[in-house]
Motif scaffolding. Sequence first.
Motif, PDB file in Angstrom:
ATOM      1  N   LEU A 189      29.790 107.415 -23.897  1.00  0.00           N
ATOM      2  CA  LEU A 189      29.254 105.932 -23.648  1.00  0.00           C
ATOM      3  C   LEU A 189      29.164 105.452 -24.183  1.00  0.00           C
ATOM      4  O   LEU A 189      29.024 105.281 -25.862  1.00  0.00           O
ATOM      5  CB  LEU A 189      27.098 106.598 -23.951  1.00  0.00           C
ATOM      6  N   THR A 190      29.628 103.888 -24.083  1.00  0.00           N
ATOM      7  CA  THR A 190      29.938 102.753 -24.574  1.00  0.00           C
ATOM      8  C   THR A 190      29.578 101.323 -24.357  1.00  0.00           C
ATOM      9  O   THR A 190      28.591 101.826 -23.464  1.00  0.00           O
ATOM     10  CB  THR A 190      31.683 103.019 -24.499  1.00  0.00           C
ATOM     11  N   ARG A 191      29.422 100.923 -24.668  1.00  0.00           N
ATOM     12  CA  ARG A 191      28.846  98.873 -23.840  1.00  0.00           C
ATOM     13  C   ARG A 191      29.556  98.942 -22.651  1.00  0.00           C
ATOM     14  O   ARG A 191      28.859  98.472 -21.774  1.00  0.00           O
ATOM     15  CB  ARG A 191      28.343  97.788 -25.013  1.00  0.00           C
ATOM     16  N   ASP A 192      31.037  99.017 -22.042  1.00  0.00           N
ATOM     17  CA  ASP A 192      31.205  98.830 -21.349  1.00  0.00           C
ATOM     18  C   ASP A 192      31.062  99.967 -20.089  1.00  0.00           C
ATOM     19  O   ASP A 192      30.728  99.369 -18.953  1.00  0.00           O
ATOM     20  CB  ASP A 192      32.724  98.327 -21.127  1.00  0.00           C
ATOM     21  N   SER A 193      31.497 100.818 -20.237  1.00  0.00           N
ATOM     22  CA  SER A 193      31.246 101.974 -19.533  1.00  0.00           C
ATOM     23  C   SER A 193      29.401 102.625 -19.384  1.00  0.00           C
ATOM     24  O   SER A 193      28.818 102.212 -17.559  1.00  0.00           O
ATOM     25  CB  SER A 193      31.127 104.005 -20.192  1.00  0.00           C
ATOM     26  N   LEU A 194      28.589 102.481 -20.094  1.00  0.00           N
ATOM     27  CA  LEU A 194      27.112 101.921 -19.520  1.00  0.00           C
ATOM     28  C   LEU A 194      27.161 100.634 -18.661  1.00  0.00           C
ATOM     29  O   LEU A 194      26.386 100.237 -17.266  1.00  0.00           O
ATOM     30  CB  LEU A 194      25.879 101.702 -20.667  1.00  0.00           C
ATOM     31  N   ALA A 195      27.931  98.979 -18.771  1.00  0.00           N
ATOM     32  CA  ALA A 195      27.544  98.047 -17.641  1.00  0.00           C
ATOM     33  C   ALA A 195      28.269  98.192 -16.636  1.00  0.00           C
ATOM     34  O   ALA A 195      27.901  98.268 -15.970  1.00  0.00           O
ATOM     35  CB  ALA A 195      27.925  97.196 -18.992  1.00  0.00           C
ATOM     36  N   ALA A 196      29.281  98.997 -16.154  1.00  0.00           N
ATOM     37  CA  ALA A 196      30.181  99.156 -15.211  1.00  0.00           C
ATOM     38  C   ALA A 196      29.093 100.618 -14.216  1.00  0.00           C
ATOM     39  O   ALA A 196      29.008  99.909 -12.956  1.00  0.00           O
ATOM     40  CB  ALA A 196      31.192  99.894 -15.846  1.00  0.00           C
ATOM     41  N   ALA A 197      28.332 101.048 -15.189  1.00  0.00           N
ATOM     42  CA  ALA A 197      27.785 102.547 -14.641  1.00  0.00           C
ATOM     43  C   ALA A 197      26.612 101.674 -13.681  1.00  0.00           C
ATOM     44  O   ALA A 197      25.864 101.966 -12.578  1.00  0.00           O
ATOM     45  CB  ALA A 197      27.654 103.103 -14.734  1.00  0.00           C
ATOM     46  N   PHE A 198      26.015 100.691 -14.609  1.00  0.00           N
ATOM     47  CA  PHE A 198      24.141  99.873 -13.863  1.00  0.00           C
ATOM     48  C   PHE A 198      24.622  99.617 -13.089  1.00  0.00           C
ATOM     49  O   PHE A 198      24.353  99.407 -11.991  1.00  0.00           O
ATOM     50  CB  PHE A 198      23.982  99.529 -15.472  1.00  0.00           C
ATOM     51  N   ALA A 199      25.635  98.964 -13.591  1.00  0.00           N
ATOM     52  CA  ALA A 199      26.055  97.310 -12.535  1.00  0.00           C
ATOM     53  C   ALA A 199      26.814  98.292 -10.123  1.00  0.00           C
ATOM     54  O   ALA A 199      26.439  98.351  -9.706  1.00  0.00           O
ATOM     55  CB  ALA A 199      27.173  96.693 -12.752  1.00  0.00           C
ATOM     56  N   ALA A 200      27.360  99.581 -10.433  1.00  0.00           N
ATOM     57  CA  ALA A 200      27.453 100.060  -9.811  1.00  0.00           C
ATOM     58  C   ALA A 200      26.250 101.416  -8.922  1.00  0.00           C
ATOM     59  O   ALA A 200      26.391 101.539  -7.800  1.00  0.00           O
ATOM     60  CB  ALA A 200      28.889 101.345 -10.322  1.00  0.00           C
ATOM     61  N   ASN A 201      25.486 101.147  -9.293  1.00  0.00           N
ATOM     62  CA  ASN A 201      24.492 102.194  -8.763  1.00  0.00           C
ATOM     63  C   ASN A 201      22.951 101.159  -8.693  1.00  0.00           C
ATOM     64  O   ASN A 201      22.126 102.110  -8.360  1.00  0.00           O
ATOM     65  CB  ASN A 201      23.834 103.367 -10.086  1.00  0.00           C
ATOM     66  N   PHE A 202      23.080 100.177  -9.811  1.00  0.00           N
ATOM     67  CA  PHE A 202      21.954  99.566  -9.832  1.00  0.00           C
ATOM     68  C   PHE A 202      21.860  98.262  -8.980  1.00  0.00           C
ATOM     69  O   PHE A 202      23.376  97.629  -9.248  1.00  0.00           O
ATOM     70  CB  PHE A 202      20.658  99.689 -10.513  1.00  0.00           C
ATOM     71  N   ARG A 203      21.046  97.425  -7.799  1.00  0.00           N
ATOM     72  CA  ARG A 203      20.993  96.111  -8.061  1.00  0.00           C
ATOM     73  C   ARG A 203      19.493  95.339  -8.984  1.00  0.00           C
ATOM     74  O   ARG A 203      18.169  95.433  -8.679  1.00  0.00           O
ATOM     75  CB  ARG A 203      20.438  95.901  -6.543  1.00  0.00           C
ATOM     76  N   LEU A 204      20.272  93.884  -9.539  1.00  0.00           N
ATOM     77  CA  LEU A 204      19.438  93.347 -10.078  1.00  0.00           C
ATOM     78  C   LEU A 204      18.458  92.771  -9.596  1.00  0.00           C
ATOM     79  O   LEU A 204      17.333  92.672 -10.173  1.00  0.00           O
ATOM     80  CB  LEU A 204      20.370  92.405 -11.140  1.00  0.00           C
ATOM     81  N   GLU A 205      19.064  92.323  -8.447  1.00  0.00           N
ATOM     82  CA  GLU A 205      17.643  91.883  -7.359  1.00  0.00           C
ATOM     83  C   GLU A 205      16.347  92.605  -7.070  1.00  0.00           C
ATOM     84  O   GLU A 205      15.290  92.619  -6.769  1.00  0.00           O
ATOM     85  CB  GLU A 205      18.971  91.132  -6.169  1.00  0.00           C
ATOM     86  N   ASP A 206      16.041  94.187  -7.010  1.00  0.00           N
ATOM     87  CA  ASP A 206      15.081  94.768  -7.540  1.00  0.00           C
ATOM     88  C   ASP A 206      14.317  95.252  -8.453  1.00  0.00           C
ATOM     89  O   ASP A 206      13.153  95.397  -8.187  1.00  0.00           O
ATOM     90  CB  ASP A 206      15.878  96.366  -7.691  1.00  0.00           C
ATOM     91  N   PHE A 207      15.182  94.191 -10.105  1.00  0.00           N
ATOM     92  CA  PHE A 207      14.414  94.369 -11.101  1.00  0.00           C
ATOM     93  C   PHE A 207      13.397  92.552 -11.290  1.00  0.00           C
ATOM     94  O   PHE A 207      13.506  92.542 -11.516  1.00  0.00           O
ATOM     95  CB  PHE A 207      14.627  94.084 -12.142  1.00  0.00           C
ATOM     96  N   SER A 208      12.551  91.994  -9.780  1.00  0.00           N
ATOM     97  CA  SER A 208      12.174  91.105  -9.833  1.00  0.00           C
ATOM     98  C   SER A 208      10.625  91.569  -9.124  1.00  0.00           C
ATOM     99  O   SER A 208      10.548  92.270  -8.363  1.00  0.00           O
ATOM    100  CB  SER A 208      12.833  90.283  -8.874  1.00  0.00           C
TER     101      SER A 208
END
Length: 208
Positions: A189-208
């Motif tokens: 669990l690192t900054r890079d692995s977390l950012a990549a996992a979030f980008a692959a599994n969530f859509r930013l537009e859903d947080f609006s």
Amino acid sequence: MTQGLIVTGTDTDVGKTVFAAALAGALGATYWKPIQCGLDGGGDSSRIGELSGLSPSRIHPEAFRLARPESPHRAAEAEGREISLAQLDLPPVEGPLVVEGAGGLMVPVNRHLLMIDLFAAWRLPVVLVARTALGTINHSLLSIEALNGRNIPILGIAFVGDEMPDTEHTIAAMGNVRRLGRLPRLAPLTRDSLAAAFAANFRLEDFS
């Protein structure tokens, strides 16, 4: 993007701090943990700094830093303090704000106030973080019912853990909430692995 979001969990240690770090980092938000109980390792704000990529100026100081890793009401009493709603106004910030609660919804803040009461006062949409392990259907549906009972808006539910398609679908359908995505277990669990996992599994537009 809505101006502010609350990240809470169905229980303690479900992964909401890791999820909050991923979300705040992806949004470039300001992160605020109003009540920190337990200071080993610097607390959740320190972990957010390590995992989110946010600058220190984007991590707002806690209103209460309490030494003991207990429920807020007990941790505060051990220091001769009492937490009140009047001491927990949302901070004025530029851009989006991600607020992380302490524990689950029914955690006592003091002898008369629960964490969910703070959320009702703040009137921000809630992201409910749930593990995918056995028992999560019960915990998740109870949490959704509690939020609905206080007319607190639920943006959706975010899962953390191994893939459990039927469980995730059942909670979203029976709770009538949006499934936002699932953050898998990450090793390391690192900054890079977390950012990549979030980008692959969530859509930013859903947080609006």
